[in-house]
Design an enzyme around this catalytic site. Structure first.
Site, mmCIF file in Angstrom:
data_model
loop_
_atom_site.group_PDB
_atom_site.id
_atom_site.type_symbol
_atom_site.label_atom_id
_atom_site.label_comp_id
_atom_site.label_asym_id
_atom_site.label_seq_id
_atom_site.Cartn_x
_atom_site.Cartn_y
_atom_site.Cartn_z
ATOM 1 N N ASP A 1 -53.370 -46.967 21.373
ATOM 2 C CA ASP A 1 -53.216 -45.522 21.223
ATOM 3 C C ASP A 1 -54.298 -45.053 20.251
ATOM 4 O O ASP A 1 -54.286 -45.407 19.069
ATOM 5 C CB ASP A 1 -51.821 -45.171 20.708
ATOM 6 C CG ASP A 1 -51.576 -43.661 20.750
ATOM 7 O OD1 ASP A 1 -52.541 -42.890 20.582
ATOM 8 O OD2 ASP A 1 -50.416 -43.259 20.952
ATOM 9 N N TYR B 1 -55.845 -33.020 20.977
ATOM 10 C CA TYR B 1 -55.658 -31.811 20.167
ATOM 11 C C TYR B 1 -55.828 -32.050 18.678
ATOM 12 O O TYR B 1 -55.682 -31.126 17.891
ATOM 13 C CB TYR B 1 -54.343 -31.102 20.476
ATOM 14 C CG TYR B 1 -53.053 -31.905 20.429
ATOM 15 C CD1 TYR B 1 -52.500 -32.312 19.229
ATOM 16 C CD2 TYR B 1 -52.361 -32.197 21.595
ATOM 17 C CE1 TYR B 1 -51.299 -33.010 19.198
ATOM 18 C CE2 TYR B 1 -51.156 -32.894 21.575
ATOM 19 C CZ TYR B 1 -50.637 -33.295 20.375
ATOM 20 O OH TYR B 1 -49.454 -33.985 20.357
ATOM 21 N N LYS B 2 -56.157 -33.286 18.310
ATOM 22 C CA LYS B 2 -56.405 -33.582 16.897
ATOM 23 C C LYS B 2 -57.917 -33.448 16.629
ATOM 24 O O LYS B 2 -58.437 -32.346 16.569
ATOM 25 C CB LYS B 2 -55.863 -34.967 16.568
ATOM 26 C CG LYS B 2 -54.342 -35.101 16.809
ATOM 27 C CD LYS B 2 -53.859 -36.522 16.578
ATOM 28 C CE LYS B 2 -52.398 -36.700 16.969
ATOM 29 N NZ LYS B 2 -51.469 -36.012 16.061
#
Lengths: 412, 412
Positions: B197, B222-223
């Site tokens: 991940d 989205y980070k």
């Protein structure tokens, strides 16, 4: 009726249309374009455009991560509660999240898990191929048998082996509408769970899941709900079943306390347990204003206009299209017809190309030989329908469609 | 160093920063706001705002369903190919679609299905709780055993029973970075498949999946990729495994010929088979411009600045925060540290509230007692870091944080 009379009739109908003002709610960039594919991608509501600018520039750009608490965290339930009003559900029975396919997978797996002793999954050949693919995958994964029958044989195929009956309420090809009450009750009588795909109904055809005591449903938001390309789908789980069913995808948005960051999954109470991961907020927020428009217009008025417009398409077929080789592939009885009409023609693929490229008409082609004319009652006018049929006639009579490749050579 | 010297140092570093110009690429609505939560939701690139207006008003509003052929159908692969460049993958190994959770579920199920004879799923307690929930669900569904070990015990726990090793490359809490090459090789040696991940790494920490011969990966956009709230995630499947693995969700976007509307599922060749349903186009298109910015800046320069900034945070902790009760929860060795630094404090929850509400600083709190300060190298300045620590000191020394509820009463 003659041509002049048809046009006069259409203009009269538009003048008397109680929903006429809603057309102004949509971006109409090209007034000459006749758009009859709202059953594939609905038009853009102008309020959606404004809402997205605010979401992007203010909620994200200025508020940043604080936007979650201020605006976004409750969106799946809030938009779900609005859609619930369109399908006869309670506000705590509907969520918007993930694609139709992922939601369909979640509910199919949940239903089959709860029906361990039964080996049959039942559907019909009028269902979306996309749903049938998912069912084939679930059947393989769980060792069940998928039975695909003809639409007229569903009742006969139901039995004590049936774990799950799943159908598309309105058929994407013919526009045929299944009798939801009768089929759901028949399934319940033999102990089967029913999962309805409402993608081609919601926002155009009245649905009352509550009156049918339907167990499960999913549906698309980018067709008659005007949610935008690939907008996330909704799912419905009847209230009394929510705690008895298990989402196969144990995601953190379905977790009881997602921000406690504990290491043991416990599903949320209620409908939220059917979420998986973080929902796509830009696409999800766009759904809300389309749904608002449908609620403002009211499903009764929408359905009335939809029936008049599809009936008008059938009248025009009798007057014009039948004489130039088109067959009618949709039911004549409006009780069994959704908001699109399907016409068959041996050269349908080429005719569809010519309509789009030369005539500024956008219907859609469905293999092998049909063209769908879909009406979106809030934005389609009767006059557009006359012109669409007129332009179709011109394409066929002039033969200009023959310049386009046939299906065999044109699609790879 | 004294206060004045720290600020001088920060300003000097900002003047010499080769990436300084990139800050202008982001919407900075409130110049006083110190935003240190780009590891949760990255800032809005101004070009994303412009791109979305064009997508909504022109591609959807004007082109309508024709937008699929003209713009959207290839987006999952096109954006995936760009992300591939950030993680050492080939362009035909990455897709953007669905949420991180759904992608993680798909790849976990695919890996376990291919490892039928092995009953252990191995992860560590530093992994995202969200991933651990999904693993618990998959373990239950397939009758496998999930083993959660301490981060230092992963190598010891690998063995011939291990079907799947899955870890978060950069830990969401401590910022600890696993040695990817060593762990992936060790797993391969015992015949286990590895699923990484990359949510807290991609765009901030260099990753070379190809050099590690890693089998599978997922990650969030989205980070550090600035994709927007809930933007769809990416998945990676090593090229030689794509035809050997099966997506559990047999959706039509993963079908060989989705527009032929046949009734038998056949997976697409290559990476596309790992799609499920229609992707959320508004959210997906927003990802692309954030990724473009990262590519323009280059991962080497980004990583250099990230290491300098996290080191500066640690220096400021030694100079200031340690003296007022904070512990350092992140590694001192930059080779094992991501782009955020975690500080522990017994009153962390209240301090975080005071920073957000009274001091215009947005870090984030992670239960039970830590605050994360994340640096996004393209938009965070060194001067912001000095002021963030200064404002934190003020909150603690004045005791104003005591007006906020404690964790026990504040979170339900």
């Amino acid at each position: 009726m003659r041509r002049k009379e048809l046009l006069d009739y259409a203009r009269q109908m538009d003048r008397e249309d109680p929903l006429a003002a809603f057309r102004q709610e949509f971006a109409i960039e090209d007034p000459d374009l006749i758009y009859l594919d709202g059953n594939s991608l609905g038009r853009l509501p102008t309020r959606t455009s404004a809402k997205l600018r605010e979401l992007v520039d203010v909620q994200w750009g200025d508020r940043l991560v604080r936007g979650w608490g201020e605006h976004w965290i409750g969106l799946p339930q809030r938009v779900g509660a609005k859609i619930a009003q369109l399908i006869g559900a309670s506000e705590d029975e509907v969520l918007v999240c993930d694609s139709t396919s992922v939601n369909f997978y979640k509910l199919t797996m949940a239903a089959l898990d709860a029906q361990a002793g039964r080996d049959q999954i039942l559907t019909d050949s009028a269902n979306f191929p996309s749903d049938i693919y998912l069912l084939q995958g679930c059947a393989k994964q769980l060792g069940r048998h998928l039975e695909i029958v003809e639409p007229g044989s569903v009742l006969d195929a139901l039995g004590s082996r049936t774990a799950l009956l799943t159908l598309s309420h309105t058929s994407f090809k013919s526009g045929y509408v299944h009798p939801m009450l009768k089929l759901t009750q028949a399934a319940a009588e033999v102990g089967a769970v029913t999962l309805w795909d409402l993608s081609h109904s919601v926002g155009a055809v009245p649905v009352d899941l509550g009156a049918c005591r339907a167990e499960l449903a999913v549906g698309c938001t980018y067709k008659y709900l005007h949610g935008g390309p690939g907008a996330p789908a909704f799912l419905y789980v009847r209230r009394d079943l929510q705690e008895r069913l298990s989402n196969p995808i144990w995601g953190w948005f379905g977790q009881k306390e997602p921000f406690a960051f504990g290491l043991d999954y416990a599903p949320a109470d209620g409908i939220r347990r059917f979420m998986a991961g973080t929902p796509p907020i830009l696409s999800l927020a766009a759904v809300e204003s389309g749904v608002d428009l449908i609620l403002e217009a009211g499903m009764d008025a929408i359905r009335r206009k939809s029936v008049l417009q599809t009936q008008f398409l059938i009248d025009l077929w009798e007057a014009i299209l039948e004489t130039i080789g088109f067959t009618l592939n949709s039911p004549r009885d409006p009780d069994f017809r959704g908001s699109h009409v399907s016409f068959g023609h041996s050269d349908a693929f080429q005719i569809d190309q010519a309509l789009i490229r030369d005539m500024n008409v956008v219907p859609d082609f469905r293999a092998p030989d049909s063209i769908r004319f879909g009406v979106a009652p809030l934005s389609t006018t009767f006059e557009e329908i006359v012109h669409a049929v007129g332009r179709t006639e011109e394409v066929v009579r002039t033969g200009i469609y023959r310049q386009y490749p046939t299906l065999r050579t044109g699609v790879t």
